[in-house]
Design an enzyme around this catalytic site. Sequence first.
Site, PDB file in Angstrom:
ATOM      1  N   LYS A 179       0.831  -1.218   0.000  1.00 18.61           N
ATOM      2  CA  LYS A 179       0.000   0.000   0.000  1.00 18.61           C
ATOM      3  C   LYS A 179       0.860   1.259   0.000  1.00 18.61           C
ATOM      4  CE  LYS A 179      -1.860   1.657   3.996  1.00 18.61           C
ATOM      5  NZ  LYS A 179      -1.572   3.088   4.211  1.00 18.61           N
ATOM      6  N   ASN A 180       1.827   1.323   0.921  1.00 20.13           N
ATOM      7  CA  ASN A 180       2.545   2.586   1.092  1.00 20.13           C
ATOM      8  C   ASN A 180       3.541   2.872  -0.034  1.00 20.13           C
ATOM      9  OD1 ASN A 180       0.985   3.132   3.273  1.00 20.13           O
ATOM     10  ND2 ASN A 180       2.514   2.577   4.807  1.00 20.13           N
TER      11      ASN A 180
ATOM     12  N   CYS B 198      -6.146   8.476   7.972  1.00 14.03           N
ATOM     13  CA  CYS B 198      -5.840   7.831   9.250  1.00 14.03           C
ATOM     14  C   CYS B 198      -5.117   8.768  10.217  1.00 14.03           C
ATOM     15  CB  CYS B 198      -4.913   6.653   8.960  1.00 14.03           C
ATOM     16  SG  CYS B 198      -5.179   5.244   9.974  1.00 14.03           S
TER      17      CYS B 198
ATOM     18  N   ARG C 145      -1.051  15.013  12.692  1.00  6.51           N
ATOM     19  CA  ARG C 145      -0.055  14.533  11.727  1.00  6.51           C
ATOM     20  C   ARG C 145       0.407  15.721  10.889  1.00  6.51           C
ATOM     21  NH1 ARG C 145      -1.742   8.817   9.125  1.00  6.51           N
ATOM     22  NH2 ARG C 145       0.280   9.140   8.145  1.00  6.51           N
TER      23      ARG C 145
ATOM     24  N   ASP D   7       4.043   0.657  12.149  1.00  7.09           N
ATOM     25  CA  ASP D   7       2.806   0.086  11.592  1.00  7.09           C
ATOM     26  C   ASP D   7       2.590  -1.367  12.012  1.00  7.09           C
ATOM     27  OD1 ASP D   7       2.329   2.523  10.456  1.00  7.09           O
ATOM     28  OD2 ASP D   7       2.944   1.953   8.432  1.00  7.09           O
TER      29      ASP D   7
ATOM     30  N   ARG E   6      -9.056  -0.323   4.107  1.00  7.94           N
ATOM     31  CA  ARG E   6      -8.141   0.636   3.481  1.00  7.94           C
ATOM     32  C   ARG E   6      -6.817  -0.024   3.136  1.00  7.94           C
ATOM     33  NH1 ARG E   6      -6.504   4.273   7.369  1.00  7.94           N
ATOM     34  NH2 ARG E   6      -4.993   4.659   5.748  1.00  7.94           N
TER      35      ARG E   6
HETATM   36  C1  EPZ Z   1       3.970   6.952   6.643  1.00  8.70           C
HETATM   37  O1  EPZ Z   1       3.223   8.051   7.153  1.00  8.70           O
HETATM   38  C2  EPZ Z   1       3.006   5.807   6.518  1.00  8.70           C
HETATM   39  N1  EPZ Z   1       1.936   6.167   5.601  1.00  8.70           N
HETATM   40  C3  EPZ Z   1       2.441   5.447   7.899  1.00  8.70           C
HETATM   41  O2  EPZ Z   1       1.672   4.266   7.746  1.00  8.70           O
HETATM   42  C4  EPZ Z   1       3.599   5.150   8.849  1.00  8.70           C
HETATM   43  O3  EPZ Z   1       3.095   4.980  10.150  1.00  8.70           O
HETATM   44  C5  EPZ Z   1       4.618   6.281   8.844  1.00  8.70           C
HETATM   45  O4  EPZ Z   1       5.044   6.591   7.497  1.00  8.70           O
HETATM   46  C6  EPZ Z   1       5.873   5.968   9.638  1.00  8.70           C
HETATM   47  O5  EPZ Z   1       6.479   4.818   9.111  1.00  8.70           O
HETATM   48  C7  EPZ Z   1       2.150   6.112   4.305  1.00  8.70           C
HETATM   49  O6  EPZ Z   1       3.207   5.739   3.815  1.00  8.70           O
HETATM   50  C8  EPZ Z   1       1.009   6.486   3.424  1.00  8.70           C
HETATM   51  P1  EPZ Z   1       6.146  10.231   8.638  1.00  8.70           P
HETATM   52  P2  EPZ Z   1       3.842   9.512   7.117  1.00  8.70           P
HETATM   53  O7  EPZ Z   1       6.131  11.487   7.874  1.00  8.70           O
HETATM   54  O8  EPZ Z   1       4.662   9.654   5.900  1.00  8.70           O
HETATM   55  C9  EPZ Z   1       6.555  13.539  12.096  1.00  8.70           C
HETATM   56  C10 EPZ Z   1      -0.237   2.906   7.791  1.00  8.70           C
HETATM   57  O9  EPZ Z   1      -0.810   2.378   8.764  1.00  8.70           O
HETATM   58  N2  EPZ Z   1       6.404  14.511  11.015  1.00  8.70           N
HETATM   59  O10 EPZ Z   1       7.278   9.279   8.420  1.00  8.70           O
HETATM   60  O11 EPZ Z   1       2.729  10.456   7.346  1.00  8.70           O
HETATM   61  C11 EPZ Z   1       5.262  12.783  12.364  1.00  8.70           C
HETATM   62  O12 EPZ Z   1       4.416  13.503  13.238  1.00  8.70           O
HETATM   63  C12 EPZ Z   1       0.242   4.341   7.892  1.00  8.70           C
HETATM   64  O13 EPZ Z   1      -0.044   2.327   6.711  1.00  8.70           O
HETATM   65  C13 EPZ Z   1       6.576  15.847  11.295  1.00  8.70           C
HETATM   66  O14 EPZ Z   1       6.858  16.247  12.422  1.00  8.70           O
HETATM   67  O15 EPZ Z   1       4.768   9.459   8.413  1.00  8.70           O
HETATM   68  C14 EPZ Z   1       5.774  11.483  12.952  1.00  8.70           C
HETATM   69  O16 EPZ Z   1       6.039  11.666  14.311  1.00  8.70           O
HETATM   70  C15 EPZ Z   1      -0.226   4.999   9.136  1.00  8.70           C
HETATM   71  N3  EPZ Z   1       6.429  16.751  10.264  1.00  8.70           N
HETATM   72  C16 EPZ Z   1       7.106  11.265  12.231  1.00  8.70           C
HETATM   73  O17 EPZ Z   1       7.472  12.533  11.688  1.00  8.70           O
HETATM   74  C17 EPZ Z   1       6.127  16.347   8.987  1.00  8.70           C
HETATM   75  O18 EPZ Z   1       6.024  17.208   8.104  1.00  8.70           O
HETATM   76  C18 EPZ Z   1       7.078  10.248  11.100  1.00  8.70           C
HETATM   77  O19 EPZ Z   1       6.037  10.576  10.177  1.00  8.70           O
HETATM   78  C19 EPZ Z   1       5.965  14.989   8.734  1.00  8.70           C
HETATM   79  C20 EPZ Z   1       6.096  14.073   9.758  1.00  8.70           C
END
Ligand code: EPZ
Length: 430
Positions: free
Chosen positions: A22-23, A117, A123, A306, A398
């Site tokens: 998916k991702n 989600c 987020r 995840d 999803r």
């Molecule tokens: C991706 O989300 C995945 N989603 C998530 O999977 C997964 O939990 C996450 O990466 C971490 O591995 C998709 O790929 C579509 P991040 P993403 O940006 O990209 C902080 C699932 O269940 N952050 O790596 O949104 C954030 O708050 C989903 O399949 C900022 O501070 O995650 C978090 O603490 C749920 N500012 C950390 O970074 C930003 O601009 C990691 O988030 C962006 C993120």
Amino acid sequence: MEKFVIRGGKALHGEVEISGAKNAAVAILPATILAKDLFTIENVPDIRDINSMLQILEDMGARISYLTRSTVQIDTRGIDSMPVPYELTKNLRASYYLLGALLGMYNEASVAMPGGCNFGGVRPIDLHLKGFSALGAMISTDGGMIEAKAAKLIGASVYFDKVSVGATINVMLAAVKARGLTIIENAAKEPHIVDLANFLNLMGANIKGAGTDVIKIEGVSELHGCTYSIIPDQIEAGTYMVAAAATKGDLLIKNVIPKHLEPITVKLRECGATVEEFDDSIRVYAEGRLHGCNIKTMPHPGFPTDMQPQFTVLLALCEGISIVTDSVWDNRFRYVDQLTRMGAQIQIEGKAAIVQGSAELKGAPVRADDLRAGAAMIIAGLCARGTTEIEDIIHIDRGYEDVVRKLGAVGAGIARVDFPDPGTVVPKRA
Ligand code: EPZ
């Protein structure tokens, strides 16, 4: 409305085939916007998030045709830069990848703030926007829309203070056609980052270092269509691995990349389960009571956040105390309330869950708070004595293809059942 009804207590035995990731797919599909051409994408999972993304592309002017259930042909020649409204993006978090792809292709993008989600916490997308700004885009957020615009994107150095999958992907999408060299430092290293880089390189991009902390992107002027097969889903595979161990079953999980599963494999072995790795499959089996261990989620190659809810269910059934720490998300323990209803003994202290293993869980009506929370409820239901009913399964749909069929084929007692919306008032008399 629909719910899952699970009659627990049956060990899973047999073979299960993993679908495309998916991702990775949520990044690769919008990346097709970067060329006006024809693409054939294989191993596309048939799940809600991906079908939403395909629908968005179609609404933007792409022609989508299915060659098989998992092979999709996308003709992007009819796509034009357009504001992408909230109606299309509200159910799909990853719709923010349209920002990077449209900006990379047209030097402008206007996309509604994404929904999707949220696990009950915030987020942010500040790092995505910081990356676009570094490439020379002007950003404005007004009326729920994010707008990014540049006369011409220019390659730049982008340093992320925090490792972010989404920001790394978005900057890659925006930078592939920028003028000159973009260097992303402290980049995410997840398998889907590498998959997107491989896809973009096949389109004619020049990306080096994906899978390491530093990704270098030399901008190119033109990209073209290609045929590409998406990697298997690391988290779907991990979910079945944990389900095999938690039910004391024996599963051969096929169409996987065992290297991507290593953090899960290591922890399952630490609990006492047996994991055998083959070229593109992995076997997990367990007997007797397993023992607990500590988990700390980290960006790849650490233990994936995840998989945190699913693994916590296993730990709730292991002997001893386990500590689960989520260092990626601030607030990913909302599902614990539901597990407690099934008899799990878990206390939340800040960013950690203290899990006191118990010998059994009891079936109960529960809710899927989000996608992985829903997967955790399924595993809990499979292990529990009695019947578990899971509501809000729209979240599970999803991200898990054919979960009822796949689990049913390996011996689970699981059914999808229609039930009336509790908000609907049924007249007592005519
Ligand atoms: C991706 O989300 C995945 N989603 C998530 O999977 C997964 O939990 C996450 O990466 C971490 O591995 C998709 O790929 C579509 P991040 P993403 O940006 O990209 C902080 C699932 O269940 N952050 O790596 O949104 C954030 O708050 C989903 O399949 C900022 O501070 O995650 C978090 O603490 C749920 N500012 C950390 O970074 C930003 O601009 C990691 O988030 C962006 C993120």
